[in-house]
Structure formats: C-alpha cells, structure tokens
Design a protein around this motif. Structure first.
Motif, PDB file in Angstrom:
ATOM      1  N   VAL A 395       0.449  -1.374   0.388  1.00  0.00           N
ATOM      2  CA  VAL A 395       0.138   0.092   0.295  1.00  0.00           C
ATOM      3  C   VAL A 395       1.299   1.167   0.037  1.00  0.00           C
ATOM      4  O   VAL A 395       1.763   1.342   1.040  1.00  0.00           O
ATOM      5  CB  VAL A 395      -1.082   0.276   0.715  1.00  0.00           C
ATOM      6  N   ALA A 396       0.465   2.078  -0.688  1.00  0.00           N
ATOM      7  CA  ALA A 396       1.693   3.446  -0.730  1.00  0.00           C
ATOM      8  C   ALA A 396       0.578   4.442  -0.655  1.00  0.00           C
ATOM      9  O   ALA A 396      -0.510   4.465   0.146  1.00  0.00           O
ATOM     10  CB  ALA A 396       1.562   3.610  -2.468  1.00  0.00           C
ATOM     11  N   VAL A 397       1.516   5.220  -0.447  1.00  0.00           N
ATOM     12  CA  VAL A 397       0.781   6.365   0.683  1.00  0.00           C
ATOM     13  C   VAL A 397       0.403   7.763  -0.204  1.00  0.00           C
ATOM     14  O   VAL A 397      -0.477   8.059   0.485  1.00  0.00           O
ATOM     15  CB  VAL A 397       2.104   7.962   0.988  1.00  0.00           C
ATOM     16  N   ASP A 398       0.260   7.414  -1.613  1.00  0.00           N
ATOM     17  CA  ASP A 398      -1.097   8.401  -2.502  1.00  0.00           C
ATOM     18  C   ASP A 398      -2.081   7.524  -2.340  1.00  0.00           C
ATOM     19  O   ASP A 398      -3.094   8.522  -2.647  1.00  0.00           O
ATOM     20  CB  ASP A 398       0.320   8.827  -3.859  1.00  0.00           C
ATOM     21  N   ASP A 399      -2.173   6.467  -2.475  1.00  0.00           N
ATOM     22  CA  ASP A 399      -3.426   5.499  -2.554  1.00  0.00           C
ATOM     23  C   ASP A 399      -4.098   6.088  -1.191  1.00  0.00           C
ATOM     24  O   ASP A 399      -5.398   6.360  -0.866  1.00  0.00           O
ATOM     25  CB  ASP A 399      -3.581   4.193  -2.215  1.00  0.00           C
ATOM     26  N   VAL A 400      -3.304   6.561  -0.005  1.00  0.00           N
ATOM     27  CA  VAL A 400      -4.036   6.634   1.206  1.00  0.00           C
ATOM     28  C   VAL A 400      -4.713   8.068   1.008  1.00  0.00           C
ATOM     29  O   VAL A 400      -5.454   8.337   1.410  1.00  0.00           O
ATOM     30  CB  VAL A 400      -3.072   6.433   2.317  1.00  0.00           C
ATOM     31  N   LEU A 401      -3.505   8.898   0.733  1.00  0.00           N
ATOM     32  CA  LEU A 401      -3.856  10.159   0.502  1.00  0.00           C
ATOM     33  C   LEU A 401      -5.281  10.733  -0.073  1.00  0.00           C
ATOM     34  O   LEU A 401      -6.207  11.491   0.108  1.00  0.00           O
ATOM     35  CB  LEU A 401      -2.942  11.242   0.235  1.00  0.00           C
ATOM     36  N   GLU A 402      -5.042   9.748  -1.453  1.00  0.00           N
ATOM     37  CA  GLU A 402      -6.409   9.979  -2.036  1.00  0.00           C
ATOM     38  C   GLU A 402      -8.228   9.663  -0.852  1.00  0.00           C
ATOM     39  O   GLU A 402      -9.247  10.624  -1.667  1.00  0.00           O
ATOM     40  CB  GLU A 402      -6.631   8.733  -3.746  1.00  0.00           C
ATOM     41  N   LEU A 403      -8.069   8.650  -0.460  1.00  0.00           N
ATOM     42  CA  LEU A 403      -8.930   8.535   0.608  1.00  0.00           C
ATOM     43  C   LEU A 403      -9.190   9.284   1.261  1.00  0.00           C
ATOM     44  O   LEU A 403     -10.436   9.913   1.826  1.00  0.00           O
ATOM     45  CB  LEU A 403      -8.962   7.317   1.428  1.00  0.00           C
ATOM     46  N   LEU A 404      -7.841  10.202   2.110  1.00  0.00           N
ATOM     47  CA  LEU A 404      -8.109  10.323   3.056  1.00  0.00           C
ATOM     48  C   LEU A 404      -8.458  12.683   2.565  1.00  0.00           C
ATOM     49  O   LEU A 404      -9.258  13.293   3.455  1.00  0.00           O
ATOM     50  CB  LEU A 404      -7.281  11.021   3.613  1.00  0.00           C
ATOM     51  N   VAL A 405      -8.084  12.330   1.394  1.00  0.00           N
ATOM     52  CA  VAL A 405      -7.540  14.704   1.226  1.00  0.00           C
ATOM     53  C   VAL A 405      -9.410  14.450   0.388  1.00  0.00           C
ATOM     54  O   VAL A 405     -10.108  14.399   0.219  1.00  0.00           O
ATOM     55  CB  VAL A 405      -7.024  14.594  -0.035  1.00  0.00           C
ATOM     56  N   PRO A 406     -10.019  15.296   1.571  1.00  0.00           N
ATOM     57  CA  PRO A 406     -11.313  15.730   0.740  1.00  0.00           C
ATOM     58  C   PRO A 406     -11.660  15.845  -0.610  1.00  0.00           C
ATOM     59  O   PRO A 406     -11.189  16.297  -1.339  1.00  0.00           O
ATOM     60  CB  PRO A 406     -11.425  17.326   1.118  1.00  0.00           C
ATOM     61  N   GLU A 407     -12.423  15.719  -0.875  1.00  0.00           N
ATOM     62  CA  GLU A 407     -13.686  15.862  -2.482  1.00  0.00           C
ATOM     63  C   GLU A 407     -12.897  16.887  -3.465  1.00  0.00           C
ATOM     64  O   GLU A 407     -12.077  17.312  -4.589  1.00  0.00           O
ATOM     65  CB  GLU A 407     -14.155  15.216  -2.540  1.00  0.00           C
ATOM     66  N   GLU A 408     -13.407  17.878  -2.676  1.00  0.00           N
ATOM     67  CA  GLU A 408     -12.693  19.322  -3.430  1.00  0.00           C
ATOM     68  C   GLU A 408     -11.591  19.735  -3.206  1.00  0.00           C
ATOM     69  O   GLU A 408     -11.167  20.683  -4.224  1.00  0.00           O
ATOM     70  CB  GLU A 408     -14.000  20.609  -2.219  1.00  0.00           C
ATOM     71  N   TRP A 409     -10.958  19.406  -2.309  1.00  0.00           N
ATOM     72  CA  TRP A 409      -8.910  19.175  -2.950  1.00  0.00           C
ATOM     73  C   TRP A 409      -8.780  18.596  -3.769  1.00  0.00           C
ATOM     74  O   TRP A 409      -7.959  19.406  -4.546  1.00  0.00           O
ATOM     75  CB  TRP A 409      -8.429  18.990  -1.576  1.00  0.00           C
ATOM     76  N   ARG A 410      -9.908  17.815  -4.642  1.00  0.00           N
ATOM     77  CA  ARG A 410      -8.636  17.414  -5.003  1.00  0.00           C
ATOM     78  C   ARG A 410      -9.260  17.422  -7.035  1.00  0.00           C
ATOM     79  O   ARG A 410      -8.711  16.795  -7.413  1.00  0.00           O
ATOM     80  CB  ARG A 410      -9.040  15.607  -4.807  1.00  0.00           C
ATOM     81  N   ARG A 411     -10.327  17.927  -6.392  1.00  0.00           N
ATOM     82  CA  ARG A 411     -10.851  18.672  -7.848  1.00  0.00           C
ATOM     83  C   ARG A 411      -9.814  19.472  -8.524  1.00  0.00           C
ATOM     84  O   ARG A 411      -9.474  20.826  -8.124  1.00  0.00           O
ATOM     85  CB  ARG A 411     -12.343  19.649  -7.622  1.00  0.00           C
ATOM     86  N   ARG A 412      -9.670  19.285  -9.833  1.00  0.00           N
ATOM     87  CA  ARG A 412      -8.438  20.365  -9.941  1.00  0.00           C
ATOM     88  C   ARG A 412      -8.453  20.948 -11.762  1.00  0.00           C
ATOM     89  O   ARG A 412      -7.976  21.566 -12.226  1.00  0.00           O
ATOM     90  CB  ARG A 412      -7.031  19.131 -10.987  1.00  0.00           C
ATOM     91  N   ALA A 413      -9.704  21.012 -11.712  1.00  0.00           N
ATOM     92  CA  ALA A 413      -9.602  21.952 -13.490  1.00  0.00           C
ATOM     93  C   ALA A 413      -9.326  22.917 -13.345  1.00  0.00           C
ATOM     94  O   ALA A 413      -9.044  23.273 -14.227  1.00  0.00           O
ATOM     95  CB  ALA A 413     -11.555  21.159 -13.904  1.00  0.00           C
ATOM     96  N   GLY A 414      -9.908  23.736 -12.113  1.00  0.00           N
ATOM     97  CA  GLY A 414      -9.095  24.908 -11.817  1.00  0.00           C
ATOM     98  C   GLY A 414      -8.228  25.212 -12.209  1.00  0.00           C
ATOM     99  O   GLY A 414      -7.534  26.506 -12.579  1.00  0.00           O
ATOM    100  N   VAL A 415      -6.703  24.775 -11.542  1.00  0.00           N
ATOM    101  CA  VAL A 415      -5.786  24.331 -11.551  1.00  0.00           C
ATOM    102  C   VAL A 415      -5.440  24.831 -13.280  1.00  0.00           C
ATOM    103  O   VAL A 415      -4.363  25.092 -12.938  1.00  0.00           O
ATOM    104  CB  VAL A 415      -5.302  23.310 -10.949  1.00  0.00           C
ATOM    105  N   ALA A 416      -5.850  23.381 -13.987  1.00  0.00           N
ATOM    106  CA  ALA A 416      -5.408  23.256 -15.637  1.00  0.00           C
ATOM    107  C   ALA A 416      -6.010  24.365 -16.316  1.00  0.00           C
ATOM    108  O   ALA A 416      -5.989  24.784 -17.537  1.00  0.00           O
ATOM    109  CB  ALA A 416      -5.738  22.587 -16.253  1.00  0.00           C
TER     110      ALA A 416
END
Length: 418
Positions: A395-416
């Motif tokens: 189990v890698a740390v990025d897989d854990v972070l993906e579940l723990l980070v709030p959904e709105e933080w992971r929305r990237r459309a505005g970044v691009a």
C-alpha cells in the motif's frame, strides 16, 4: 503595411482590388498547421464575393489590414473555398476557443490571434488570452485598437490548438509535446476541457498506450467513466489491462454493472487474476488499497542480486521503494528500502540488513490504521500481509492520501484553466 495584424480586425473587413474597388468581404484567415517547420504560415483568406465563399491565395494579397485587404490585381480568377487537410481557419477554429499552453499545462482561451509579417509572407505569431481584445470588438471598427503594452501574449510555438470540431481538418495534437507533461497534468487538462476537447487529448495520448493508461489512473472517477463509456468492452479492457491492478479494480467498480464482467473477462489473464483478487476486499481496507505487484527477496540473496531485480522490474517508483524479505515459507521477515540497498555492499546478503521489526498491516486493516502507521514511521509504502503473515501487496502513501484528502481539494479543473 503593418508588421502585426489581428485576426479579429481582418474578419469582416472589405476586400479591395489593386485599384481600390470593393470586391467583397473578408471572412477568415487560412493557415497551415502541418508545415513541419514549427510555424503556421498564412496561405490565404476566405472572402464572401458575390454571395460565394472564395479562396484568396496569399500570393495574390498585396496589402493585409488592419481593416482592409488589397489584392495585387484588378482581375481575380478565384476558386470556391474547400478546406484541405492540415488547414485551419483562424477565426472559426481558433479565435475564442481553448488551446493547450504546453509549457504551463494550462488551457488558455485565444481571445485574439496575432499575425506577424516575415518578409513577403505572414505567419501566426501567437494568441492573447486576456479579455481586453474581446472588449475592443464591441467598439465600432474605426475606433478599435489593441493595447500591446498590457497584452498577455502567448507564442504560437507554445500552444496546441483543438481542431476536433472540424471533421474535414482532423489534426492530431503533437504527441511529442504532450509527452513532456506528467500524466497528472494531462489529466488536469482533460478534466478542465470540454468533452470533445478532452477526447481529442486522449486520442493524441492514445498513440502511447502506456501513457494513456497512466493518464486514466490520474483522472477522477467521473471522467474515467465518461470516456470509457464511449469505448467498446475490448477497448476498455485494453486500457484497464495497462493500468495498475488496484486502479483497474477501482475503476471497474465505477462502471455500469452490466459491463463489469465482460470487461474483466476481456482483460489479460495475469491482470485479470490480480483484479479478481482485489475485488474480494473492501475498497476502504488495506486489501482494497494495496497493489499486488511488489518485489520479494529470499533472505540469502545478495544486495547485488536484489538491485538487479529492481533494475529489471517495470514496477512504479513507489512499488520498488521497498522490497520484502521473506523466509522459506514466504512469510515476511522485514522490508528494506531502496536507499538501504543502494548504500550496502553488493556482496552482502539481505539478511544482514534486516531489523527485528517492520511496520505492516493485515488485509482487513482500515484506512485510519494504515494512515496512522505510515505517519508514525514516515513510510511511503508498507507491506500488506495475509493471515499467515505472507506479503500479498504494497500500500502506497498516494493511495491513502487519495482517500483522506477532501473531495473538493482534489478537484483539479480550475488548476488547469487560466
């Protein structure tokens, strides 16, 4: 004749012959994108003459704008305009449309397209993504101007246009330029783009099947499903078959239920077995999070042999960040970091490097427990063990972070999107 002309100032301007008589009205500027020289030369104009759309070749143009175009003769033998492959209409296809800024991995809107003179020819210099040029268009033509001092100019060499909305001029984005981007950046672009634009990006990326799989891994669930919905079961299985097994299992569960089994059955046998095993675990446990691909070493193997195994592996960086040392029964003895192996002498056996304790979790461990252990021991990867103490995945740390980070933080459309 000016050295810089804007497409918006040409569109709708009068087309005059060499004596100054009006022939018609300029409709658009035609450029060639596949010149092979990294530039887009202007090859002519389209004009409305006597109710017909005609093509005016660049070599018949004596003076270009800014608010009128003059031909080099009073008698023109013009042909009706028909778009040829590799040609783009700068007003219809580019102006006010999104483009990829390849240096920043952002979408920019071409509010203005700028042409520059090079000797006797014209070429596309770049675009202005600011709102200023669009505001100028609300003014009467004689009062328009362009604030060159405050413009936000982007060189044409640094952008890739979308032309998928023009079936007769289907151009593929330059894959060699897309390859410079990280898969996460490409995924950001797909999420920020329209469905058609996102599809054009994925079509270009699809020329490199491994990169396509990497991009799908980075897409959010909604876009993964959106673009797989349009593909056949065989095509979808090909994409999932190249993805990491844990990501493929997660995506399979997002698809419509009636498609899951046909796609799973169409996947390569080795990947299919791994995915089936992962589907047996709760997605929110270590077993559901883990990747079943990792490197296991016998205790009597040497450091040199271990490093050879790492070099020969095609696993991801996090999957080889640690290697599992197991006994004759396959039970975990310890994990060694790649840094420990690199620092050790090649002739040493890995058993000389092991400690008495290594953090690990059982397949049924929940996400908070996995996160706590990885945080306490500053781990980027950790082994997952079955009930007999044998490692069955990492189990890698990025897989854990993906579940723990709030959904709105992971929305990237505005970044691009600029």
């Amino acid at each position: 004749m000016p050295d810089v002309v804007h497409v918006s100032s040409l569109a709708g301007s009068p087309l005059l012959d060499s004596s100054g008589q009006r022939l018609g009205k300029v409709e658009d500027v035609v450029a060639r994108l596949d010149s092979g020289e990294g530039v887009a030369p202007v090859i002519g104009l389209t004009a409305r003459i006597a109710g017909r759309e005609m093509f005016v070749p660049a070599d018949r143009i004596q003076q270009l704008g800014p608010y009128s175009v003059r031909t080099s003769t009073t008698k023109l033998d013009l042909a009706q305009f028909e778009r040829r492959p590799g040609e783009v209409l700068l007003r219809a296809d580019v102006l006010d449309r999104s483009m990829i800024h390849v240096n920043t991995a952002h979408l920019v809107k071409a509010r203005e397209v700028e042409l520059v003179r090079a000797g006797d020819t014209w070429r596309v210099a770049g675009v202005d993504p600011s709102l200023r040029p669009r505001l100028w268009r609300f003014l009467p033509r004689r009062f328009r101007g362009h604030d060159t001092e405050h413009r936000q100019f982007v060189d044409w060499h640094d952008v890739e246009p979308f032309v998928g909305h023009v079936p007769t001029s289907r151009l593929k984005l330059a894959t060699r330029r897309i390859l410079r981007m990280h898969p996460a950046q490409i995924a950001d672009l797909v999420e920020a783009a329209s469905h058609e634009e996102g599809g054009e990006i994925l079509e270009a990326v699809g020329q490199d099947k491994e990169l396509e799989a990497d991009v799908f891994e980075e897409l959010d669930d909604e876009h993964q499903v959106e673009f797989l919905r349009e593909r056949s079961d065989q095509e979808a299985a090909a994409v999932l078959g190249r993805m990491a097994s844990d990501d493929a299992a997660d995506l399979l569960l997002e698809l419509d239920q009636d498609r899951r089994l046909p796609i799973l059955n169409a996947m390569p046998a080795a990947t299919q077995r791994k995915v089936r095993a992962l589907l047996g675990f709760n997605p929110s446990t270590a077993g559901g999070l883990m990747n079943p691909d990792f490197i296991a070493l016998a205790a009597n193997e040497t450091v040199a042999e271990a490093l050879t195994r790492v070099r020969a592996s095609n696993l991801g960086l996090q999957q080889v960040a640690i290697v599992c040392v197991v006994d004759d029964a396959g039970k975990l003895i310890d994990t060694l970091s790649l840094a420990e192996l690199v620092r050790a002498e090649g002739h040493q056996t890995v058993s000389r490097l092991v400690d008495d304790f290594t953090p690990s979790v059982a397949t049924e461990a929940d996400v908070p427990e996995v996160a706590r252990l990885m945080s306490d021991f500053n781990l980027i990867a950790m082994p997952v063990l079955d009930h007999d103490g044998r490692p069955v995945g990492i189990v890698a740390v990025d897989d854990v972070l993906e579940l723990l980070v709030p959904e709105e933080w992971r929305r990237r459309a505005g970044v691009a999107r600029d």
